[in-house]
Design a protein around this motif. Sequence first.
Motif, PDB file in Angstrom:
ATOM      1  N   UNK A  24      42.079  24.880  13.612  1.00  0.00           N
ATOM      2  CA  UNK A  24      41.661  25.699  14.745  1.00  0.00           C
ATOM      3  C   UNK A  24      40.428  26.557  14.442  1.00  0.00           C
ATOM      4  N   UNK A  25      39.849  26.413  13.287  1.00  0.00           N
ATOM      5  CA  UNK A  25      38.719  27.259  12.899  1.00  0.00           C
ATOM      6  C   UNK A  25      37.562  27.140  13.875  1.00  0.00           C
ATOM      7  N   UNK A  26      37.228  25.926  14.280  1.00  0.00           N
ATOM      8  CA  UNK A  26      36.102  25.757  15.200  1.00  0.00           C
ATOM      9  C   UNK A  26      36.391  26.354  16.569  1.00  0.00           C
ATOM     10  N   UNK A  27      37.619  26.213  17.042  1.00  0.00           N
ATOM     11  CA  UNK A  27      37.963  26.733  18.360  1.00  0.00           C
ATOM     12  C   UNK A  27      37.803  28.251  18.411  1.00  0.00           C
ATOM     13  N   UNK A  28      38.062  28.939  17.285  1.00  0.00           N
ATOM     14  CA  UNK A  28      37.912  30.392  17.254  1.00  0.00           C
ATOM     15  C   UNK A  28      36.452  30.808  17.346  1.00  0.00           C
ATOM     16  N   UNK A  29      35.518  29.939  16.968  1.00  0.00           N
ATOM     17  CA  UNK A  29      34.101  30.264  17.017  1.00  0.00           C
ATOM     18  C   UNK A  29      33.516  30.022  18.404  1.00  0.00           C
ATOM     19  N   UNK A  30      34.118  29.160  19.182  1.00  0.00           N
ATOM     20  CA  UNK A  30      33.623  28.821  20.510  1.00  0.00           C
ATOM     21  C   UNK A  30      34.064  29.913  21.475  1.00  0.00           C
ATOM     22  N   UNK A  31      33.115  30.619  22.071  1.00  0.00           N
ATOM     23  CA  UNK A  31      33.437  31.791  22.898  1.00  0.00           C
ATOM     24  C   UNK A  31      32.818  31.691  24.288  1.00  0.00           C
ATOM     25  N   UNK A  32      33.618  31.999  25.281  1.00  0.00           N
ATOM     26  CA  UNK A  32      33.179  32.084  26.668  1.00  0.00           C
ATOM     27  C   UNK A  32      33.037  33.546  27.040  1.00  0.00           C
ATOM     28  N   UNK A  33      31.922  33.881  27.713  1.00  0.00           N
ATOM     29  CA  UNK A  33      31.677  35.250  28.175  1.00  0.00           C
ATOM     30  C   UNK A  33      31.225  35.200  29.622  1.00  0.00           C
ATOM     31  N   UNK A  34      31.290  36.331  30.293  1.00  0.00           N
ATOM     32  CA  UNK A  34      30.820  36.432  31.671  1.00  0.00           C
ATOM     33  C   UNK A  34      30.398  37.858  31.964  1.00  0.00           C
ATOM     34  N   UNK A  35      29.351  37.990  32.762  1.00  0.00           N
ATOM     35  CA  UNK A  35      28.945  39.309  33.236  1.00  0.00           C
ATOM     36  C   UNK A  35      29.668  39.650  34.543  1.00  0.00           C
ATOM     37  N   UNK A  36      30.406  38.678  35.111  1.00  0.00           N
ATOM     38  CA  UNK A  36      31.053  38.850  36.414  1.00  0.00           C
ATOM     39  C   UNK A  36      32.570  38.996  36.368  1.00  0.00           C
ATOM     40  N   UNK A  37      33.216  38.355  35.406  1.00  0.00           N
ATOM     41  CA  UNK A  37      34.677  38.386  35.326  1.00  0.00           C
ATOM     42  C   UNK A  37      35.084  38.757  33.907  1.00  0.00           C
ATOM     43  N   UNK A  38      36.323  39.240  33.774  1.00  0.00           N
ATOM     44  CA  UNK A  38      36.837  39.607  32.452  1.00  0.00           C
ATOM     45  C   UNK A  38      38.324  39.274  32.383  1.00  0.00           C
ATOM     46  N   UNK A  39      38.782  39.029  31.188  1.00  0.00           N
ATOM     47  CA  UNK A  39      40.182  38.673  30.953  1.00  0.00           C
ATOM     48  C   UNK A  39      41.103  39.811  31.394  1.00  0.00           C
ATOM     49  N   UNK A  40      42.061  39.486  32.259  1.00  0.00           N
ATOM     50  CA  UNK A  40      43.049  40.460  32.706  1.00  0.00           C
ATOM     51  C   UNK A  40      42.558  41.452  33.743  1.00  0.00           C
ATOM     52  N   UNK A  41      41.341  41.262  34.255  1.00  0.00           N
ATOM     53  CA  UNK A  41      40.739  42.188  35.216  1.00  0.00           C
ATOM     54  C   UNK A  41      40.634  41.496  36.584  1.00  0.00           C
ATOM     55  N   UNK A  42      40.875  42.240  37.645  1.00  0.00           N
ATOM     56  CA  UNK A  42      40.768  41.686  38.992  1.00  0.00           C
ATOM     57  C   UNK A  42      39.321  41.371  39.345  1.00  0.00           C
ATOM     58  N   UNK A  43      39.121  40.192  39.939  1.00  0.00           N
ATOM     59  CA  UNK A  43      37.781  39.762  40.376  1.00  0.00           C
ATOM     60  C   UNK A  43      37.387  40.482  41.658  1.00  0.00           C
ATOM     61  N   UNK A  44      36.089  40.559  41.899  1.00  0.00           N
ATOM     62  CA  UNK A  44      35.551  41.150  43.117  1.00  0.00           C
ATOM     63  C   UNK A  44      35.706  40.173  44.282  1.00  0.00           C
ATOM     64  N   UNK A  45      35.596  40.701  45.503  1.00  0.00           N
ATOM     65  CA  UNK A  45      35.743  39.912  46.726  1.00  0.00           C
ATOM     66  C   UNK A  45      34.713  38.780  46.818  1.00  0.00           C
ATOM     67  N   UNK A  46      33.559  38.922  46.198  1.00  0.00           N
ATOM     68  CA  UNK A  46      32.557  37.858  46.326  1.00  0.00           C
ATOM     69  C   UNK A  46      33.016  36.545  45.678  1.00  0.00           C
TER      70      UNK A  46
END
Length: 180
Positions: free
Chosen positions: A19-41
Amino acid sequence: MYKSILKFMLPVIGLTAGFAHADEFKLKSTDIAHGVFMKNKFEFQGFGCSGENKSPQLSWSGAPAGTQAYAIMAYDPDAPTGSGWWHWQVVNIPAEVTSIPSGNGKLDDKDVIDVSNDYGQKGFGGACPPQGHGAHRYQFTVYALSKKLELPADASGALTGYMVKAHSLASSTIEALYKR
């Protein structure tokens, strides 16, 4: 005694090393976040929902060696269908692409395949949980693929998911929330 402990631990060590490679692969967003409610748009426009139906900005890094393409999938496992709800499936994103802007979820590239979402449309279909159904989880996942996929023009969400997972080298997920 130590030999028996080592004999037991070697498979565990080998399993976690995979699983070493999977830990290096990262998804990010300026619009959504883990465990946070998304905006109406990011809510769908239709089906009783009145959002802007915008796909969120996504960027990723740390793809493993051998990555030939990417896939993005957005899924609601809480939809009351018995099989969840596919909001977005796009495959064969070129390996040199590592981000997409907020928008309609369609990418302009001849090799990219936009699979119809469960609304019956190509591209992104925003959140639209039933009124009063509580919070739903929206899993936005980017997959690093070992090859570009060949899919029929009318591929189902299940077939697409199967092929993506069969050729995935790594994945990273942001699980955002939404309710009405």
